[in-house]
Design a protein around this motif. Structure first.
Motif, PDB file in Angstrom:
ATOM      1  N   VAL A 118       1.028  -1.166   0.317  1.00 17.24           N
ATOM      2  CA  VAL A 118       0.251  -0.276   0.007  1.00 17.24           C
ATOM      3  C   VAL A 118       0.758   0.966  -0.295  1.00 17.24           C
ATOM      4  CG1 VAL A 118      -2.056   1.038   1.377  1.00 17.24           C
ATOM      5  CG2 VAL A 118      -1.967  -1.408   1.907  1.00 17.24           C
ATOM      6  N   LEU A 119       0.493   2.513  -1.214  1.00 14.28           N
ATOM      7  CA  LEU A 119       2.015   3.496  -1.225  1.00 14.28           C
ATOM      8  C   LEU A 119       0.530   4.927  -0.997  1.00 14.28           C
ATOM      9  CD1 LEU A 119       4.306   5.258  -2.183  1.00 14.28           C
ATOM     10  CD2 LEU A 119       3.659   4.457  -4.602  1.00 14.28           C
ATOM     11  N   ALA A 120       0.829   5.318  -0.252  1.00 17.48           N
ATOM     12  CA  ALA A 120       0.199   6.909  -0.327  1.00 17.48           C
ATOM     13  C   ALA A 120       0.776   8.021  -0.919  1.00 17.48           C
ATOM     14  CB  ALA A 120       0.468   7.186   1.387  1.00 17.48           C
ATOM     15  N   CYS A 121       0.045   8.163  -1.957  1.00 14.67           N
ATOM     16  CA  CYS A 121       1.176   9.613  -2.951  1.00 14.67           C
ATOM     17  C   CYS A 121       0.313  10.626  -2.714  1.00 14.67           C
ATOM     18  CB  CYS A 121       1.776   8.350  -3.907  1.00 14.67           C
ATOM     19  SG  CYS A 121       2.415   9.257  -5.135  1.00 14.67           S
ATOM     20  N   SER A 122       0.347  11.622  -3.434  1.00 12.47           N
ATOM     21  CA  SER A 122      -0.956  12.621  -3.996  1.00 12.47           C
ATOM     22  C   SER A 122      -1.454  12.018  -5.266  1.00 12.47           C
ATOM     23  CB  SER A 122      -0.486  13.918  -3.899  1.00 12.47           C
ATOM     24  OG  SER A 122       1.336  14.097  -4.710  1.00 12.47           O
ATOM     25  N   ALA A 123      -0.186  11.998  -6.348  1.00 10.80           N
ATOM     26  CA  ALA A 123      -1.025  11.229  -7.158  1.00 10.80           C
ATOM     27  C   ALA A 123      -1.750  12.061  -7.970  1.00 10.80           C
ATOM     28  CB  ALA A 123      -1.583   9.947  -7.304  1.00 10.80           C
ATOM     29  N   LEU A 124      -1.712  13.362  -7.802  1.00 13.30           N
ATOM     30  CA  LEU A 124      -3.666  14.262  -8.453  1.00 13.30           C
ATOM     31  C   LEU A 124      -3.022  14.063  -9.928  1.00 13.30           C
ATOM     32  CD1 LEU A 124      -2.417  17.504  -5.376  1.00 13.30           C
ATOM     33  CD2 LEU A 124      -4.338  15.063  -5.640  1.00 13.30           C
ATOM     34  N   ARG A 125      -3.110  14.397 -10.688  1.00  9.31           N
ATOM     35  CA  ARG A 125      -2.955  14.249 -12.578  1.00  9.31           C
ATOM     36  C   ARG A 125      -2.987  12.847 -12.705  1.00  9.31           C
ATOM     37  NH1 ARG A 125       0.990  19.135 -14.187  1.00  9.31           N
ATOM     38  NH2 ARG A 125       0.149  20.816 -13.291  1.00  9.31           N
ATOM     39  N   GLN A 126      -3.459  12.513 -13.881  1.00  6.95           N
ATOM     40  CA  GLN A 126      -4.207  11.497 -14.372  1.00  6.95           C
ATOM     41  C   GLN A 126      -2.809  11.095 -14.880  1.00  6.95           C
ATOM     42  OE1 GLN A 126      -6.973   9.503 -14.557  1.00  6.95           O
ATOM     43  NE2 GLN A 126      -6.224   7.956 -15.619  1.00  6.95           N
ATOM     44  N   ARG A 127      -1.559  11.893 -15.437  1.00  7.69           N
ATOM     45  CA  ARG A 127      -0.688  11.020 -16.405  1.00  7.69           C
ATOM     46  C   ARG A 127       0.733  10.578 -14.717  1.00  7.69           C
ATOM     47  NH1 ARG A 127      -0.362  17.018 -17.530  1.00  7.69           N
ATOM     48  NH2 ARG A 127       1.231  17.705 -16.260  1.00  7.69           N
ATOM     49  N   TYR A 128      -0.196  11.503 -13.805  1.00  2.00           N
ATOM     50  CA  TYR A 128       0.912  11.064 -12.422  1.00  2.00           C
ATOM     51  C   TYR A 128       0.432   9.202 -12.286  1.00  2.00           C
ATOM     52  CZ  TYR A 128       2.268  15.477 -11.836  1.00  2.00           C
ATOM     53  OH  TYR A 128       2.611  16.831 -12.444  1.00  2.00           O
ATOM     54  N   ARG A 129      -0.490   9.525 -12.171  1.00  2.00           N
ATOM     55  CA  ARG A 129      -1.219   8.035 -12.083  1.00  2.00           C
ATOM     56  C   ARG A 129      -0.936   6.968 -12.951  1.00  2.00           C
ATOM     57  NH1 ARG A 129      -5.437  10.989 -10.331  1.00  2.00           N
ATOM     58  NH2 ARG A 129      -6.994  12.020 -12.309  1.00  2.00           N
ATOM     59  N   GLU A 130      -0.867   7.123 -14.151  1.00  2.00           N
ATOM     60  CA  GLU A 130      -0.887   6.902 -15.664  1.00  2.00           C
ATOM     61  C   GLU A 130       0.579   5.990 -15.904  1.00  2.00           C
ATOM     62  OE1 GLU A 130      -2.043   9.032 -18.540  1.00  2.00           O
ATOM     63  OE2 GLU A 130      -3.654   8.708 -18.416  1.00  2.00           O
ATOM     64  N   ARG A 131       1.412   6.649 -14.692  1.00  2.00           N
ATOM     65  CA  ARG A 131       3.092   6.757 -14.716  1.00  2.00           C
ATOM     66  C   ARG A 131       3.087   5.564 -13.563  1.00  2.00           C
ATOM     67  NH1 ARG A 131       6.678   4.299 -14.939  1.00  2.00           N
ATOM     68  NH2 ARG A 131       9.232   4.917 -14.819  1.00  2.00           N
ATOM     69  N   LEU A 132       2.116   5.803 -12.435  1.00  2.00           N
ATOM     70  CA  LEU A 132       2.625   5.022 -11.958  1.00  2.00           C
ATOM     71  C   LEU A 132       1.674   3.647 -11.347  1.00  2.00           C
ATOM     72  CD1 LEU A 132       0.887   6.386  -8.430  1.00  2.00           C
ATOM     73  CD2 LEU A 132       3.983   5.931  -8.666  1.00  2.00           C
ATOM     74  N   ALA A 133       0.801   3.579 -12.147  1.00  2.00           N
ATOM     75  CA  ALA A 133       0.165   2.320 -12.964  1.00  2.00           C
ATOM     76  C   ALA A 133       0.831   1.558 -14.340  1.00  2.00           C
ATOM     77  CB  ALA A 133      -1.500   2.362 -13.449  1.00  2.00           C
ATOM     78  N   GLU A 134       2.413   2.048 -14.750  1.00  2.58           N
ATOM     79  CA  GLU A 134       2.827   1.083 -15.739  1.00  2.58           C
ATOM     80  C   GLU A 134       3.561   0.049 -15.404  1.00  2.58           C
ATOM     81  OE1 GLU A 134       5.969   3.307 -17.527  1.00  2.58           O
ATOM     82  OE2 GLU A 134       3.866   4.973 -18.074  1.00  2.58           O
ATOM     83  N   GLY A 135       2.698  -1.016 -15.965  1.00  2.00           N
ATOM     84  CA  GLY A 135       3.338  -2.427 -15.772  1.00  2.00           C
ATOM     85  C   GLY A 135       2.116  -3.316 -14.806  1.00  2.00           C
ATOM     86  N   LEU A 136       1.593  -2.248 -13.912  1.00  2.00           N
ATOM     87  CA  LEU A 136       1.088  -3.677 -13.007  1.00  2.00           C
ATOM     88  C   LEU A 136      -0.859  -2.843 -12.917  1.00  2.00           C
ATOM     89  CD1 LEU A 136       3.160  -1.004 -10.437  1.00  2.00           C
ATOM     90  CD2 LEU A 136       3.049  -3.115 -10.691  1.00  2.00           C
ATOM     91  N   PRO A 137      -0.999  -4.633 -13.441  1.00  2.00           N
ATOM     92  CA  PRO A 137      -2.288  -5.113 -13.873  1.00  2.00           C
ATOM     93  C   PRO A 137      -3.125  -4.973 -12.462  1.00  2.00           C
ATOM     94  CG  PRO A 137      -1.280  -6.429 -14.947  1.00  2.00           C
ATOM     95  CD  PRO A 137      -0.592  -5.427 -14.756  1.00  2.00           C
TER      96      PRO A 137
END
Length: 143
Positions: A95-114
């Protein structure tokens, strides 16, 4: 869980996918760390705070009240993604706490992680303001 799925210690399910990583996101003061730590403890998973992964230059900017830009965030987001991917590969859910406020940040975080799920915390301006005024964050001023 409110999406109709169930959770038990050591596992989390969303639909038919086995969840192996969760990002708890939202604005500063919304409770990411508190909720993330509680969720990780209940699931028996490891917790990580995204703030701990910032390079020193980012920390100094934030301490000075200077907002980070996309260039500042890019290596940080890559490091968070790598951390989650490594945890999943080791079968050590995170479980990671991260602001990730922009969609592109969330997309970067999710790369390769289905196996990643994102939980967005929100609160009223009054609630968030009161929390920020009452806390002593290690480097992020309430402003």
């Amino acid at each position: 869980m409110t999406d109709g799925s169930s959770a038990k210690a050591g596992s989390a399910r969303a639909g038919d996918a086995q969840v192996k990583a969760i990002v708890v996101m939202g604005v500063s003061g919304c409770g990411k760390s508190t909720v993330g730590q509680t969720l990780a403890r209940r699931l028996g998973w490891r917790f990580a705070d995204g703030d701990d992964f910032h390079p020193p230059a980012n920390v100094e900017k934030m301490r000075a009240g200077i907002p980070l830009d996309d260039d500042d965030r890019a290596p940080w987001l890559a490091r968070l993604n790598e951390t989650m991917r490594e945890a999943v590969a080791r079968d050590e859910p995170l479980v990671l706490a991260c602001s990730a406020l922009r969609q592109r940040y969330r997309e970067r975080l999710a790369e390769g992680l289905p196996q990643l799920r994102i939980v967005h915390l929100a609160g009223s301006i009054e609630l968030i303001g009161a929390r920020l005024a009452a806390r002593n964050h290690s480097y992020m001023p309430p402003s």
